[in-house]
Design an enzyme around this catalytic site. Structure first.
Site, PDB file in Angstrom:
ATOM      1  N   ARG A  92     -31.585 -18.325  -3.356  1.00  0.00           N
ATOM      2  CA  ARG A  92     -31.135 -18.477  -1.655  1.00  0.00           C
ATOM      3  C   ARG A  92     -30.926 -20.359  -1.460  1.00  0.00           C
ATOM      4  NH1 ARG A  92     -34.804 -15.621   2.424  1.00  0.00           N
ATOM      5  NH2 ARG A  92     -36.355 -17.144   2.439  1.00  0.00           N
ATOM      6  N   GLY A 143     -43.315 -22.293   1.682  1.00  0.00           N
ATOM      7  CA  GLY A 143     -44.563 -22.036   1.368  1.00  0.00           C
ATOM      8  C   GLY A 143     -45.627 -22.072   2.635  1.00  0.00           C
ATOM      9  N   GLU A 174     -39.297 -23.312   5.184  1.00  0.00           N
ATOM     10  CA  GLU A 174     -39.666 -22.079   5.497  1.00  0.00           C
ATOM     11  C   GLU A 174     -41.098 -21.616   5.268  1.00  0.00           C
ATOM     12  OE1 GLU A 174     -41.047 -18.188   4.928  1.00  0.00           O
ATOM     13  OE2 GLU A 174     -39.458 -18.435   3.440  1.00  0.00           O
ATOM     14  N   PRO A 203     -40.968 -24.994  -9.548  1.00  0.00           N
ATOM     15  CA  PRO A 203     -41.377 -23.375  -9.018  1.00  0.00           C
ATOM     16  C   PRO A 203     -43.028 -23.347  -8.996  1.00  0.00           C
ATOM     17  CG  PRO A 203     -41.017 -23.630 -11.562  1.00  0.00           C
ATOM     18  CD  PRO A 203     -40.646 -24.920 -11.117  1.00  0.00           C
ATOM     19  N   THR A 223     -47.731 -23.408   6.042  1.00  0.00           N
ATOM     20  CA  THR A 223     -47.605 -24.490   6.919  1.00  0.00           C
ATOM     21  C   THR A 223     -48.207 -25.723   6.723  1.00  0.00           C
ATOM     22  OG1 THR A 223     -47.199 -22.762   8.650  1.00  0.00           O
ATOM     23  CG2 THR A 223     -47.687 -24.846   9.263  1.00  0.00           C
ATOM     24  N   ALA A 224     -49.366 -25.565   5.813  1.00  0.00           N
ATOM     25  CA  ALA A 224     -50.331 -26.698   5.811  1.00  0.00           C
ATOM     26  C   ALA A 224     -49.656 -27.534   4.879  1.00  0.00           C
ATOM     27  CB  ALA A 224     -51.667 -26.251   5.024  1.00  0.00           C
ATOM     28  N   THR A 225     -49.198 -27.063   3.451  1.00  0.00           N
ATOM     29  CA  THR A 225     -48.500 -27.941   2.459  1.00  0.00           C
ATOM     30  C   THR A 225     -47.238 -28.415   3.023  1.00  0.00           C
ATOM     31  OG1 THR A 225     -49.396 -26.334   0.871  1.00  0.00           O
ATOM     32  CG2 THR A 225     -47.364 -27.694   0.324  1.00  0.00           C
ATOM     33  N   GLY A 226     -46.517 -27.604   3.927  1.00  0.00           N
ATOM     34  CA  GLY A 226     -45.448 -27.975   4.469  1.00  0.00           C
ATOM     35  C   GLY A 226     -45.456 -29.070   5.364  1.00  0.00           C
ATOM     36  N   ARG A 260     -44.383  -4.107   1.260  1.00  0.00           N
ATOM     37  CA  ARG A 260     -43.521  -4.709   0.237  1.00  0.00           C
ATOM     38  C   ARG A 260     -44.175  -5.935  -0.342  1.00  0.00           C
ATOM     39  NH1 ARG A 260     -38.766  -7.936   1.100  1.00  0.00           N
ATOM     40  NH2 ARG A 260     -39.302  -8.283   3.405  1.00  0.00           N
ATOM     41  N   CYS A 313     -43.795 -13.291   3.611  1.00  0.00           N
ATOM     42  CA  CYS A 313     -43.909 -14.250   4.695  1.00  0.00           C
ATOM     43  C   CYS A 313     -43.382 -13.748   6.033  1.00  0.00           C
ATOM     44  CB  CYS A 313     -43.085 -15.512   4.671  1.00  0.00           C
ATOM     45  SG  CYS A 313     -41.335 -15.372   3.987  1.00  0.00           S
TER      46      CYS A 313
END
Length: 520
Positions: free
Chosen positions: A198, A269, A291, A214, A271-274, A319, A325
């Site tokens: 994507r 990933g 995202e 990755p 939010t904290a890492t973002g 799923r 997410c």
């Protein structure tokens, strides 16, 4: 949507129409109910892929099967030097790739898509082995992943600019769209193939080159895609992969975000890492798309078709064993239909869900990715029960042990419980009862994140009101599966920046240049 069609196909196609094969033993204690033994050796690569070459690192790290804990193999543990080398290779390749005609870029992406389809079964086995995802879901992911390459192979030829007639007769304004440069792509483990295509499909279509880091749990899928990209003729240095262990991930991420040769960061990933990556990227004002985490509400109004709502909730929640997410995390059900919904949902869970190894026939719920993930679900359940919630079904670790957890449904849930204030990322359904539409919207919008939201209603006026008022980037109305290559994917608030997929996805990798053409 495509993803709905393929997941539906793989889950519900009548097994009588498949040719039976005997179960075979595979390495590391796997039992395959059908198909060749073991994982595909030609796609199972362990070295990094940089500048068109497979390169070992000075050390390796193990990749484990989350269903059994067995080691699948060892992968190159790249550090900061390898990351910077990959960026240099990508930058060198960008100088040429940006000038390649859109027709040729389109053709190469299409060849990559074709190879993914030809190897879809083997690619799916790799996903199941390293992520635990049921094989039929993994097969659905590969189709979905490949469709992004097909989509962006077509979008590559639709990068249009503008001509602007200014107020001055002797001038014209030209608007050009040009590739931003090297893109660092950091992806999660829960969709180890789709989260790459994507992003990478859009980047390559725009004329950018990429360095992919990755997730440490699922590097084999990214490396398998590198093998196929190479076979497709993607030029050296255009697609690079640098796997690394959890212990090196922080330093490698910082190196990618601060390298002056990197122009774009794309991350999926937590939010904290973002936020950490945003901080690093801010110093050099890099283009960023992210995202991040979600806390998706799933609202059932009294006008809803309850049977449809139950079916949609099952599809949305379970799923990948609840590890997506956009999985519904908070179930808000209006008082008049609450008891009926809970009863029917519990019945559907007992009848439809089967916990097991992803390679076992009939499995719909694989393991969680690791022990930490199991502990979080367990914590959310115990917190809810301690505060008055009732366990309708499930509620504990599965009898198989390891990383398996029972699909769990809770009632009498309140908004102060962890399961309604934190993203669970597991097979947990907490149901909150509400009275009015206004109350439901207030609960749904109370979160500081807003990725996806779902609601069921047969009232046209209510549908318009709620769809517009929900503070999320994507809304499913009487639909539990919303992902599609043709539609924009992304969130609002602390769920991220930018959009992926669709005609908008390629814009994330393009700069707009204005040229003032005078003297006419």
């Amino acid at each position: 949507s495509y993803i709905y069609i393929y997941i539906y196909f793989f889950f519900f196609f009548n097994e009588e129409h498949r040719s039976p094969r005997k179960a075979r033993k595979a390495p590391h204690g796997f039992t395959y109910s059908r198909g060749p033994a073991g994982l595909p050796p030609d796609l199972l690569r362990g070295d990094s892929f940089v500048g068109g070459r497979w390169l070992p690192a000075t050390s390796t790290f193990p990749v484990r099967d989350p269903a059994s804990g067995a080691v699948l193999g060892s992968v190159a543990d790249c550090g900061v030097p390898e990351a910077r080398a990959a960026v240099r290779a990508a930058h060198q390749a960008f100088c040429t790739w940006r000038g390649v005609s859109v027709k040729e870029r389109s053709s190469l992406l299409r060849k990559w898509y074709d190879l993914m389809i030809q190897n879809k079964d083997d690619l799916a086995k790799i996903i199941t082995a390293e992520s635990g995802k049921p094989l039929k879901e993994a097969q659905g992911e590969i189709i979905y992943s490949a469709l992004f390459l097909e989509w962006f192979s077509e979008e590559a030829r639709r990068i249009y600019g503008d001509i602007i007639y200014t107020s001055a007769k002797e001038k014209r304004g030209l608007v050009l769209k040009q590739p931003v440069g090297v893109a660092a792509v950091i992806t999660p483990w829960n969709f180890p193939s789709a989260m790459i295509t994507r992003k990478v499909g859009a980047a390559l279509a725009a004329g950018c080159t990429v360095v992919v880091k990755p997730a440490e749990d699922t590097p084999y899928s990214a490396l398998a895609l590198a093998q196929l990209a190479n076979q497709a003729g993607i030029p050296s240095g255009v697609y690079n992969v640098i796997p690394c262990s959890r212990s090196k991930a922080k330093d490698v991420g910082e190196a990618l975000c601060t390298d002056p040769l990197v122009s774009k960061i794309s991350f999926t990933g937590s939010t904290a890492t973002g936020k950490i990556l945003l901080h690093h990227a801010a110093n050099s004002v890099k283009r960023v798309s992210m995202e991040l985490g979600g806390l998706a509400p799933f609202i059932v109004f009294d006008s809803a078709n309850v049977d449809q709502a139950v079916a949609g909730a099952m599809a949305s929640k379970f799923r990948n064993t609840g590890q997506t997410c956009v999985c519904s995390n908070r179930f808000l059900v209006q008082q008049s239909v609450h008891d009926t919904f809970v009863k029917k949902f519990a019945e559907a869970m007992r009848e439809s869900l089967r916990v097991g190894n992803g390679f076992e026939e009939g499995t719909t719920q694989g393991p969680l990715i690791n022990e930490k993930a199991v502990e979080k679900v367990e914590k959310h359940v115990s917190d809810a029960v301690a505060k008055g919630a009732t366990v309708v079904t499930g509620g504990k670790r599965h009898e198989r042990g390891g990383n398996f957890f029972e699909p769990t449904l809770l009632s009498n849930v309140t908004t102060d419980m962890l399961c309604t204030t934190e993203e669970t990322f597991g097979p947990l359904v907490p149901v909150v009862k509400f009275d009015t539409e206004e109350e439901a919207i207030a609960i749904a919008n109370a979160a500081d994140v807003g990725l996806a939201g779902y609601f069921y209603s047969q009232d046209p006026a209510q549908i318009w009101r709620v769809a517009e008022q929900l503070e999320v980037g994507m809304v499913g109305v009487n639909e539990g599966l919303i992902s599609s290559v043709e539609c924009p994917f992304g969130g609002v608030k602390q769920s991220g920046l930018g959009r992926e997929g669709s005609k908008y996805g390629i814009d994330e990798y393009l700069e707009i240049k204005y040229v003032c053409y005078g003297g006419l």
